[in-house]
Structures are given as structure tokens and as C-alpha cells.
Enzyme design. Structure first.
Site, PDB file in Angstrom:
ATOM      1  N   TYR A 253       4.032   6.163   1.669  1.00 50.19           N
ATOM      2  CA  TYR A 253       5.077   6.785   0.858  1.00 50.19           C
ATOM      3  C   TYR A 253       4.576   7.996   0.074  1.00 50.19           C
ATOM      4  O   TYR A 253       5.373   8.767  -0.442  1.00 50.19           O
ATOM      5  CB  TYR A 253       5.637   5.768  -0.151  1.00 50.19           C
ATOM      6  CG  TYR A 253       6.191   4.513   0.478  1.00 50.19           C
ATOM      7  CD1 TYR A 253       7.083   4.579   1.549  1.00 50.19           C
ATOM      8  CD2 TYR A 253       5.820   3.261   0.014  1.00 50.19           C
ATOM      9  CE1 TYR A 253       7.587   3.427   2.128  1.00 50.19           C
ATOM     10  CE2 TYR A 253       6.329   2.095   0.581  1.00 50.19           C
ATOM     11  CZ  TYR A 253       7.205   2.189   1.642  1.00 50.19           C
ATOM     12  OH  TYR A 253       7.711   1.046   2.209  1.00 50.19           O
ATOM     13  N   SER A 254       3.254   8.152  -0.042  1.00 49.74           N
ATOM     14  CA  SER A 254       2.734   9.206  -0.914  1.00 49.74           C
ATOM     15  C   SER A 254       2.845  10.564  -0.233  1.00 49.74           C
ATOM     16  O   SER A 254       2.745  10.695   0.985  1.00 49.74           O
ATOM     17  CB  SER A 254       1.273   8.930  -1.271  1.00 49.74           C
ATOM     18  OG  SER A 254       0.428   9.196  -0.171  1.00 49.74           O
TER      19      SER A 254
ATOM     20  N   PRO B   4       0.832  -1.210   0.000  1.00 49.72           N
ATOM     21  CA  PRO B   4       0.000   0.000   0.000  1.00 49.72           C
ATOM     22  C   PRO B   4       0.862   1.255   0.000  1.00 49.72           C
ATOM     23  O   PRO B   4       1.892   1.320   0.688  1.00 49.72           O
ATOM     24  CB  PRO B   4      -0.789  -0.132   1.310  1.00 49.72           C
ATOM     25  CG  PRO B   4      -0.843  -1.590   1.570  1.00 49.72           C
ATOM     26  CD  PRO B   4       0.446  -2.148   1.064  1.00 49.72           C
ATOM     27  N   CYS B   5       0.427   2.249  -0.770  1.00 52.95           N
ATOM     28  CA  CYS B   5       1.309   3.386  -1.046  1.00 52.95           C
ATOM     29  C   CYS B   5       1.107   4.565  -0.107  1.00 52.95           C
ATOM     30  O   CYS B   5       1.857   5.533  -0.165  1.00 52.95           O
ATOM     31  CB  CYS B   5       1.110   3.852  -2.485  1.00 52.95           C
ATOM     32  SG  CYS B   5      -0.553   4.480  -2.815  1.00 52.95           S
ATOM     33  N   GLN B   6       0.086   4.530   0.782  1.00 53.52           N
ATOM     34  CA  GLN B   6      -0.214   5.721   1.573  1.00 53.52           C
ATOM     35  C   GLN B   6       0.985   6.204   2.391  1.00 53.52           C
ATOM     36  O   GLN B   6       1.188   7.396   2.568  1.00 53.52           O
ATOM     37  CB  GLN B   6      -1.392   5.456   2.519  1.00 53.52           C
ATOM     38  CG  GLN B   6      -2.725   5.261   1.811  1.00 53.52           C
ATOM     39  CD  GLN B   6      -2.972   3.813   1.463  1.00 53.52           C
ATOM     40  OE1 GLN B   6      -2.044   3.016   1.333  1.00 53.52           O
ATOM     41  NE2 GLN B   6      -4.237   3.458   1.292  1.00 53.52           N
TER      42      GLN B   6
END
Length: 415
Positions: free
Chosen positions: A120-121, A116-118
Site C-alpha cells: 500500500y505504500s 504488511p504495508c509495502q
């Protein structure tokens, strides 16, 4: 060639690899709704490959329930969708289930997927009290590496947001490379633009391709890749029936027009005559008035709506110093829309349909098309039946299918 899909979501990346001729051994996904979508997609492929696609069409038409569809699919295929979170508490169970699918006598050619990218975003960090520094998802790449150790694939494809480059001052990416090297893999990091792969959406992503250090591949130049497949966003809407806010059908509608060249080349319209999930969310009258202003401003003047330019009676948000573009039209005359993100599940203000006679945000099917999902791809909820919110969330979190397919094709010869 076979692959395991980790953090699979609804299966956008996997769809690309399947189309390119790869065979999935397992999909691992923590979200229950997305896992049902993966099972339904697995059912589609099984029935198609066995000349029984009429049974899948019966499901899309609402003639048979989900459980009956699944009853026609071998258990080993349905069981290859593993609805568990990747981590120390579940890994042994996941390994055991993958090994049963492998029958303990095959090698894994490829592992694909991205955590899941949250964490790193840039948006996720901006919204977090601690800048996501304490988020456990920062370290899911360590779990990904555990699967490299377990299965020793020839290569892996790791997808994530561009913010991974700057997260933690770049330390996560540096540690990731060190860990992958320690596990016996070299990597190359690409920054890709989805529109270069034929997706009608501006989407920037990191693609990390890793390979076992017992060979040296001649990697494709994904940074500068050009598929040559281009069109205006209007092509995605041209054959869909007009619907109003709150209208549409889960199962099923008929197309309003014949398919155009883009829809065929992108595999979006691929032969099935049944249109599903062309469902629009309802809107408050005030929001619909703002939508009309935004659409007129773009269609007539090619200008985006600035929230502060609205009449005072329409401005309800207290924050007037940021998020000027919280209302944005999906412009039909551009070659790429704004990025589709999971927030579309909460409201449609950033994804306004360009036709004021419809006066709504985009439908589930329109969002799926912007992510290059084919129309025969059905997004499930946990409970059977339409779940607009679950579908939007899965679509926003997905890897565009065309992006996955082009990567799959380009590394196929290397394997």
C-alpha cells in the site's frame, strides 16, 4: 480485557496495549526473528509480574543464554507467540492454538494489528514493476476479516500506511470497508501523526477503528489528538555513551548520564540500569566524509545536504535527478526526526547521528528510542546474539509504542 495481535511484528502496538492494562491472548507473526523478540518480551512481563525481574536482567547482561531465559517461563506463555503466516494454509492451526490459550471459554475483546504495508505504500509501489498490483499482500485484509468472523471481538484496531487511501485508486480501502461491514463491523478511518502522541518522529499512519454493530461507541478524535508530551530529539541521545562507527555492545553498556524528563515520561528509561543494543554499524571512509559534510551543513547553516552539491569525488550514484536527500541527519534540535523505515537495515545514510565527533549513523538503540521502544525491550535475531540487521528491520516496521498506548487508553472505556 484481552486481545489478539495479528501481523504482530516485534510488538510495538502490542507494547502500548499491554502498558494500558490489556492482556494478550496470542501474537501471530510470520517473521522468525520478530517472533523471538515477542517471546523475550513475554518473558520480561512474566518475570516482572512475578517479582523475578533479576532473571531478565541476567539475560540482558549476557549471564544466561536465551534458552535458559525461556526455560523459566510457562509453556503456555511462550506458545502464545505463533510463528506462522496468516493465510488459508495456516489459519486452522492458528485458530487451534489461540483456542487452547482461550480454553474455549472466553470472548475476545479486541483484535489489533495491520498487514504488511509495502503493498500500500507509495515507496513500495514506486519500486515495484507492476506498482504492487499483483502483490498478494494487497488482500491480507481479507484474512484479517476471517479472524473477525472467527472471534467476533467487540472492537478492532487496524494500522497501516497513508498510501492505503490511494492504493488501487482507493479501491482497496473501499473494499475493506464493505467487507468489514459484511462481517458486522462499522469502521472509522483516522489519519494520525505520531508526534502528536509524544513520539519524536514524523510518522503518518492510518488507524482504522472498527466496532461490532450491536453498539455505537463515542470514538476519540485521533486525527487531532495531542498528548502534550514534547521534547527535542536531543533528549533521546543525551544519556547514551558516545560510540564510533562499528562500535557498541549488544549486552551490555552503562548509561553515560541520568535520565531526563522526556525519557521518563515516555517510559523509555524505566528503571532497568542495563543498556543493550547501543550498536553502530561500520561505514566506509567515503560515507563518513559525506556524513561530516551533512552534519556540518545542518548544525552550522540549518540546511539539508543535496547530493548534487557534494564534490564529484564523493558522488558515486549514477542517479543525479532524484533522491537528492539520500544522506540526511537526524537533527537533534527538532521535535521530530524523519520517519524510521525498514530500509535502515540496509544502510544508515538517511539516519546520520548529529554529533560529528561520533561520525556514524544512529545505533539500534537510538532507532528504537525514536520509535518510543523502552530500553528494556530487546530485539532478537533468529540465532542468539546480536543481529543488527534483524533489529533494524523490526524497528523500522514497528508501530511506535506511545502511539499504541494512547490509542489503547482512549478506547479502553469504550470496551
Amino acid at each position: 480485557m484481552n486481545y489478539i495481535d495479528l501481523f504482530a511484528g516485534a510488538g510495538g502496538l502490542s507494547e502500548g496495549f499491554k502498558r494500558a492494562g490489556y492482556s494478550p491472548v496470542a501474537h501471530v507473526e510470520i517473521d522468525a526473528a520478530a517472533s523471538y523478540s515477542l517471546r523475550t518480551r513475554a518473558a520480561y512481563y512474566h518475570l516482572k509480574e512475578n517479582n523475578q525481574l533479576d532473571q531478565y536482567l541476567s539475560y540482558l547482561k549476557g549471564e544466561i543464554p536465551r534458552q535458559e531465559l525461556y526455560s523459566r517461563i510457562p509453556d503456555e506463555i511462550l506458545n502464545s507467540i505463533i510463528n506462522l503466516g496468516i493465510g488459508d494454509e495456516n489459519n486452522q492451526e492458528i485458530f487451534s492454538r489461540i483456542n487452547r490459550n482461550l480454553n474455549n471459554n472466553k470472548e475476545i475483546d479486541l483484535i489489533v494489528g495491520g498487514p504488511p504495508c509495502q503493498a500500500y505504500s507509495l515507496v513500495g509501489r514506486a519500486r515495484s514493476e507492476h506498482g504492487m498490483k499483483k502483490d498478494s499482500r494487497n488482500f491480507l485484509y481479507v484474512q484479517y476479516a476471517n479472524y473477525l468472523t472467527q472471534y467476533q471481538p467487540k472492537m478492532f484496531v487496524f494500522e497501516n500506511v497513508l498510501g492505503l487511501k490511494s492504493a488501487g485508486g482507493g479501491i482497496y480501502l473501499q473494499n475493506m470497508e464493505k467487507l468489514f461491514n459484511k462481517k458486522g463491523y462499522s469502521i472509522h478511518i483516522f489519519s494520525v501523526k505520531a508526534e502528536n502522541f509524544g513520539v519524536l518522529q514524523k510518522r503518518r499512519r492510518l488507524i482504522i477503528i472498527g466496532w461490532r454493530q450491536d453498539f455505537t461507541p463515542n470514538l476519540p478524535d485521533l486525527d487531532n489528538y495531542q498528548s502534550g508530551l514534547k521534547a527535542n530529539v536531543s533528549c533521546l541521545f543525551a544519556d547514551l555513551p558516545a560510540i564510533q562507527a562499528g562500535e557498541g555492545k549488544d549486552k551490555f553498556l552503562s548509561y553515560a548520564n541520568k535520565k531526563n524528563e522526556y525519557l521518563e515520561a515516555a517510559h523509555i528509561r524505566n528503571g532497568i540500569p542495563t543498556l543493550t543494543q547501543h550498536i553502530a554499524r561500520p561505514h566506509a571512509l567515503q560515507d563518513k566524509e559525506i556524513y561530516r559534510i551533512a552534519v556540518d551543513k545542518w548544525n552550522n547553516d540549518k540546511e539539508r545536504l543535496n547530493y548534487n552539491d557534494l564534490p564529484d569525488r564523493l558522488k558515486t550514484h549514477q542517479n543525479r535527478s532524484s533522491f537528492f536527500d539520500r544522506f540526511k541527519v537526524v537533527a537533534a534540535d527538532l521535535e521530530a526526526s524523519q520517519t524510521i523505515v525498514a530500509h535502515i537495515a540496509k544502510d544508515g545514510h538517511y539516519y546520520i547521528h548529529p554529533d560529528n565527533s561520533q561520525n556514524r549513523s544512529i545505533s539500534v538503540r537510538e532507532a528504537a528510542r525514536l520509535q518510543s521502544f523502552p530500553d528494556d525491550f530487546y530485539f532478537e535475531g533468529v540465532k542468539e546474539g546480536a543481529s543488527r540487521t534483524a533489529a533494524f528491520k523490526q524497528i523500522g516496521n514497528a508501530v511506535p509504542c506511545l502511539l499504541g498506548q494512547q490509542i489503547a487508553v482512549n478506547i479502553k472505556d469504550l470496551l
